[in-house]
Scaffold this motif. Structure first.
Motif, mmCIF file in Angstrom:
data_model
loop_
_atom_site.group_PDB
_atom_site.id
_atom_site.type_symbol
_atom_site.label_atom_id
_atom_site.label_comp_id
_atom_site.label_asym_id
_atom_site.label_seq_id
_atom_site.Cartn_x
_atom_site.Cartn_y
_atom_site.Cartn_z
ATOM 1 N N MET A 443 -18.681 -6.129 23.338
ATOM 2 C CA MET A 443 -19.058 -5.978 24.741
ATOM 3 C C MET A 443 -20.558 -5.744 24.831
ATOM 4 N N LEU A 444 -21.104 -6.090 25.977
ATOM 5 C CA LEU A 444 -22.506 -5.815 26.271
ATOM 6 C C LEU A 444 -22.608 -4.484 27.010
ATOM 7 N N PHE A 445 -23.450 -3.592 26.510
ATOM 8 C CA PHE A 445 -23.762 -2.340 27.204
ATOM 9 C C PHE A 445 -25.250 -2.367 27.556
ATOM 10 N N TYR A 446 -25.555 -1.976 28.782
ATOM 11 C CA TYR A 446 -26.942 -2.030 29.240
ATOM 12 C C TYR A 446 -27.262 -0.816 30.099
ATOM 13 N N ARG A 447 -28.542 -0.546 30.244
ATOM 14 C CA ARG A 447 -28.997 0.589 31.052
ATOM 15 C C ARG A 447 -28.927 0.213 32.534
ATOM 16 N N PRO A 493 -40.042 1.016 30.883
ATOM 17 C CA PRO A 493 -39.819 2.458 30.681
ATOM 18 C C PRO A 493 -39.157 2.786 29.349
ATOM 19 N N VAL A 494 -38.707 1.761 28.602
ATOM 20 C CA VAL A 494 -38.112 1.986 27.285
ATOM 21 C C VAL A 494 -38.919 1.217 26.245
ATOM 22 N N GLU A 495 -38.725 1.612 24.975
ATOM 23 C CA GLU A 495 -39.549 1.024 23.921
ATOM 24 C C GLU A 495 -39.076 -0.366 23.496
ATOM 25 N N PHE A 496 -37.740 -0.548 23.475
ATOM 26 C CA PHE A 496 -37.216 -1.814 22.984
ATOM 27 C C PHE A 496 -36.169 -2.390 23.935
ATOM 28 N N GLU A 565 -28.565 4.720 18.559
ATOM 29 C CA GLU A 565 -29.891 4.287 18.996
ATOM 30 C C GLU A 565 -29.905 4.045 20.506
ATOM 31 N N PHE A 566 -28.864 3.398 21.014
ATOM 32 C CA PHE A 566 -28.780 3.157 22.458
ATOM 33 C C PHE A 566 -28.629 4.468 23.213
ATOM 34 N N SER A 567 -27.826 5.396 22.686
ATOM 35 C CA SER A 567 -27.588 6.668 23.374
ATOM 36 C C SER A 567 -28.840 7.534 23.422
ATOM 37 N N ASP A 568 -29.801 7.298 22.509
ATOM 38 C CA ASP A 568 -31.038 8.077 22.503
ATOM 39 C C ASP A 568 -31.956 7.720 23.677
ATOM 40 N N GLY A 569 -31.672 6.594 24.347
ATOM 41 C CA GLY A 569 -32.388 6.282 25.578
ATOM 42 C C GLY A 569 -33.603 5.391 25.453
ATOM 43 N N VAL A 591 -28.039 8.904 27.951
ATOM 44 C CA VAL A 591 -27.785 7.809 28.888
ATOM 45 C C VAL A 591 -26.452 7.954 29.618
ATOM 46 N N ILE A 592 -25.811 9.102 29.503
ATOM 47 C CA ILE A 592 -24.552 9.309 30.224
ATOM 48 C C ILE A 592 -24.804 9.122 31.719
ATOM 49 N N ASN A 593 -23.894 8.417 32.380
ATOM 50 C CA ASN A 593 -23.989 8.067 33.800
ATOM 51 C C ASN A 593 -25.091 7.053 34.097
ATOM 52 N N LYS A 594 -25.646 6.440 33.049
ATOM 53 C CA LYS A 594 -26.684 5.425 33.249
ATOM 54 C C LYS A 594 -26.296 4.081 32.635
ATOM 55 N N VAL A 595 -25.053 3.972 32.173
ATOM 56 C CA VAL A 595 -24.655 2.817 31.372
ATOM 57 C C VAL A 595 -23.827 1.837 32.194
ATOM 58 N N GLY A 596 -24.202 0.558 32.115
ATOM 59 C CA GLY A 596 -23.388 -0.522 32.644
ATOM 60 C C GLY A 596 -22.778 -1.295 31.493
#
Length: 732
Positions: A443-447, A493-496, A565-569, A591-596
């Motif tokens: 699955m794809l997870f995104y901010r 706003p993010v590095e990668f 790594e994704f959870s670190d934001g 990133v809790i409550n920020k994930v699509g």
């Protein structure tokens, strides 16, 4: 209070521009959007939602009227109702009536004044259709929950008569001679239906003495103390978890020496607990369904929709056979490093409690696991082996015992599993070797917060002349990843932009296949030759070469690392197998409550995860099979999932304690049906070692990513080497 005019003056823009930005309308540049947002924040401006609603008519607001929030069933209902409604763009306002008629009538006035679109109500009132109109509501705007009304209305609840009959039948089976029944007010339909069915079943089949106490939220402690005055009560029955918990608390505090069983109706518990004898009703499913129906009712103006959900009922945490003292003292489980392994370690204690058989779980990395099973022989200590679904065709006939050789009458009800779940998790050449434990899909997870940012959306639109939405193919994925990489876009706003997982050759090959199957559905031609030298293989390799620039170097080595790594934001997107996605929502996640979440680009997700089988070298095959059927079935499937695993069973997807914790699971279920590819040669009975092929593929991918060879050379090397391997397998 700041006004739109004040914001316009501070931002140096027109009042019309401010209005467009605050209301999400118009074609405003990213520069002006940021100016307005900064000015509004500096002035402490808050949008007057009440004024917006008055301009628009009915607002996207739903109300929930609850008797109280202290009893878990109402908390469960509200959590799921709120989650579903907010996902549909509604705001939810809860109200507490304390089962007081005057308070409830006052709440109805507040709901009407708030311009809410509708309300779900656990009502303590007995209303008529005329009362509804007098209160200022149309019939479709109210949905009555749990407690029915004496007129045709929108209603959702459970079969409370069946619950009453089931609890009375349990009393009859135990041949009780004296019991107590604690209920709420019999003026409520659910309590009355339960009570009538309970007493009828008891009178029909038993001469048991029944002591009935009617209580409520505020009298429950006095009622619990009343029970102490009744002599020779063998068991206490209750219609309500809150009442049962009160009785337990009173006993533990004042009468700790008394050992009385409590059998109660209560909301669905995903995790095991042995305090009560439990008859469960899925209030989280009820909350979700109520929100869905209320939205459909109010938007479609439909009336008189009645829904009675199926009762979950009594469940057993261990339903397998019992074993004599001559059975195994310990079972050895071999499994893969994953959240599921940790869940199995915790829950296996219940198997030990039920059977007396200890469970030892050995956890290995993917490569270590492959090494262990490749060298497995008669001296192996393992009884249960977890195999990746891709390993089954090669290893199952070599190291596993067919399950029906152990238990010829093994119940294999495929209907209990996820729709679309492939036979690859069960069978090899029509022989049942395994049961699925962690079927997973990519699955794809995104901010979501970044993708919904007004400024970022406008910046992306200005740069690429297309809207910022979750990518539908890997060209879009790489473009978005570039946009969110700070080295390419200083305003990110993010590095990668993306994670990239390249630890072992097998993992690197999976990153390639994710992209490859977005372009085609076959990895081999009819002769068994790899198709990677074609356009799909070259495009997939070039996609990987490009994404390297938008990911952290060194890359993640395993899916748990990518999730962390994704959870670190610091990353905008990641592609994960669903059985590792719970790592995104860990205790330290930023990133809790920020994930699509969405289907992977290309819409053809690669399946993964694994299944459990009995080692052909096990000395205790019956005990090993009992463990497998126990851990893979309900209710353990749901319990494992709540601890971070993924479920194979359909029933888990109706458990909204799980879905509320991991909302992406509902989409993951659909992904199994979307997956449509063939990753093995189609020649009948030709041997195929998937792991060996992935090793060749992954090695050449790593060479290409290191710049040692080109994409075209890498794919040609794979094709050439595997032809040689295939010949040796065929003649070996």
């Amino acid at each position: 209070m700041a006004t739109i005019k004040d914001i316009a003056q501070l931002a140096g823009v027109s009042q019309g521009t401010v209005s467009h930005v605050l209301n999400g309308k118009g074609n405003v540049s990213s520069e002006k959007i940021k100016l307005v947002q900064d000015a509004a924040a500096k002035l402490g401006y808050i949008i007057n939602e009440r004024a917006k609603i008055l301009r628009q008519g009915k607002g996207r607001i739903l109300a929930v009227v609850l008797p109280n929030i202290r009893f878990r069933q109402y908390e469960d209902f509200l959590i799921s109702f709120k989650a579903f409604a907010e996902n549909q763009g509604y705001t939810v306002t809860p109200y507490i009536s304390n089962d007081d008629p005057d308070t409830e009538r006052s709440i109805f006035n507040q709901i009407r004044s708030s311009m809410a679109a509708g309300a779900a109500v656990f009502s303590c009132l007995h209303l008529t259709a005329g009362d509804i109109r007098e209160l200022g509501f149309s019939e479709w705007e109210l949905l009555f929950a749990e407690r029915d009304q004496p007129f045709p209305c929108n209603y959702i609840g459970f079969d409370f008569k069946a619950a009453g009959k089931a609890l009375a039948a349990a009393a009859v089976e135990k041949k009780l001679t004296s019991l107590a029944l604690l209920t709420g007010s019999l003026e409520f339909s659910n309590e009355k239906d339960f009570f009538d069915a309970f007493t009828a079943e008891l009178k029909r089949n038993s001469s048991c003495t029944l002591h009935h106490i009617e209580t409520n939220l505020f009298r429950r402690y006095q009622s619990a103390m009343q029970l102490m005055d009744i002599k020779k009560i063998q068991e206490i029955f209750s219609t309500n978890h809150g009442f049962a918990r009160t009785v337990r608390d009173v006993y533990q505090t004042f009468f700790p020496a008394m050992q009385t069983t409590i059998t109660t109706v209560l909301p669905l518990f995903t995790m095991p607990e042995n305090i009560y004898h439990k008859y469960e009703l899925n209030y989280r499913l009820m909350g979700k369904t109520a929100a869905q129906h209320l939205i459909e009712n109010t938007e479609g103006k439909t009336t008189r929709r009645r829904t009675v959900l199926e009762n979950t009922g009594f469940r057993q945490w261990y339903k397998g056979p019992s074993f004599s003292r001559t059975a195994a003292e310990k079972l050895h489980i071999l499994t893969l490093e994953s959240p599921t392994a940790d869940a199995m370690k915790t829950l296996s204690r219940l198997f030990t409690q039920a059977t007396g058989i200890a469970v030892h779980i050995s956890i290995f990395s993917y490569d270590e696991l492959h090494e262990v099973i490749s060298s497995m022989g008669k001296s192996s200590i393992y009884d249960v082996i977890r195999l990746d679904s891709t390993m089954l065709p090669w290893f199952a006939p070599r190291i596993l015992r067919p399950l029906r050789d152990i238990e010829p009458d093994l119940d294999m009800d495929e209907g209990k599993y996820i729709e679309g779940l492939s036979r690859q998790y069960f069978f090899v050449e029509d022989i049942l070797y395994t049961l699925p434990v962690t079927p997973s899909t990519q699955m794809l997870f995104y901010r979501r917060d970044l993708f919904e940012s007004t400024v970022l959306k406008r910046l992306y639109q200005e740069k690429y002349k297309t809207p910022l939405v979750p990518p539908r193919n890997f060209a879009e994925y790489n473009r978005i990843a570039r946009f969110f990489t700070a080295g390419e876009n200083p305003q990110s706003p993010v590095e990668f932009g993306s994670t990239l997982t390249l630890g072992s050759t097998g993992v690197a090959a999976t990153e390639f296949l994710t992209r490859y199957f977005s372009y085609t559905d076959a990895l081999f031609d009819d002769t068994g030759a790899p198709l990677v030298t074609g356009s799909a293989g070259i495009r997939a390799m070039k996609d990987l070469l490009e994404i390297q620039a938008y990911a952290r170097i060194p890359c993640s080595s395993w899916w748990t690392d990518a999730a962390r790594e994704f959870s670190d934001g610091g990353v905008a997107m990641t592609i994960l197998y669903s059985n590792f996605a719970s790592g995104i929502f860990g205790r330290s996640s930023r990133v809790i409550n920020k994930v699509g979440y969405a289907v992977v680009p290309g819409g053809n997700p690669v399946l993964g995860g694994g299944a459990l089988g009995v080692s052909k070298f096990s000395k205790y095959p019956k005990e090993a099979l009992a463990y497998i059927t126990w851990i893979c079935d309900e209710p353990m499937s749901s319990a494992r999932t709540l601890l971070g695993s993924v479920p194979p069973c359909r029933e888990s997807f109706d458990n909204y304690e799980i879905i509320d914790a991991y909302p992406w699971l509902e989409l993951s279920k659909e992904c199994f049906s979307l997956s449509n590819y063939r990753r093995t040669p189609s020649r009948n009975n030709a041997p195929f070692d998937d792991r060996r092929f992935l090793s060749i593929l992954g090695r050449e991918i790593k060479n290409a990513l290191a710049g040692v060879i080109t994409a075209e050379e890498a794919m040609q090397n794979v094709a050439d080497e595997y032809k040689s391997v295939a010949r040796s397998l065929l003649h070996g």
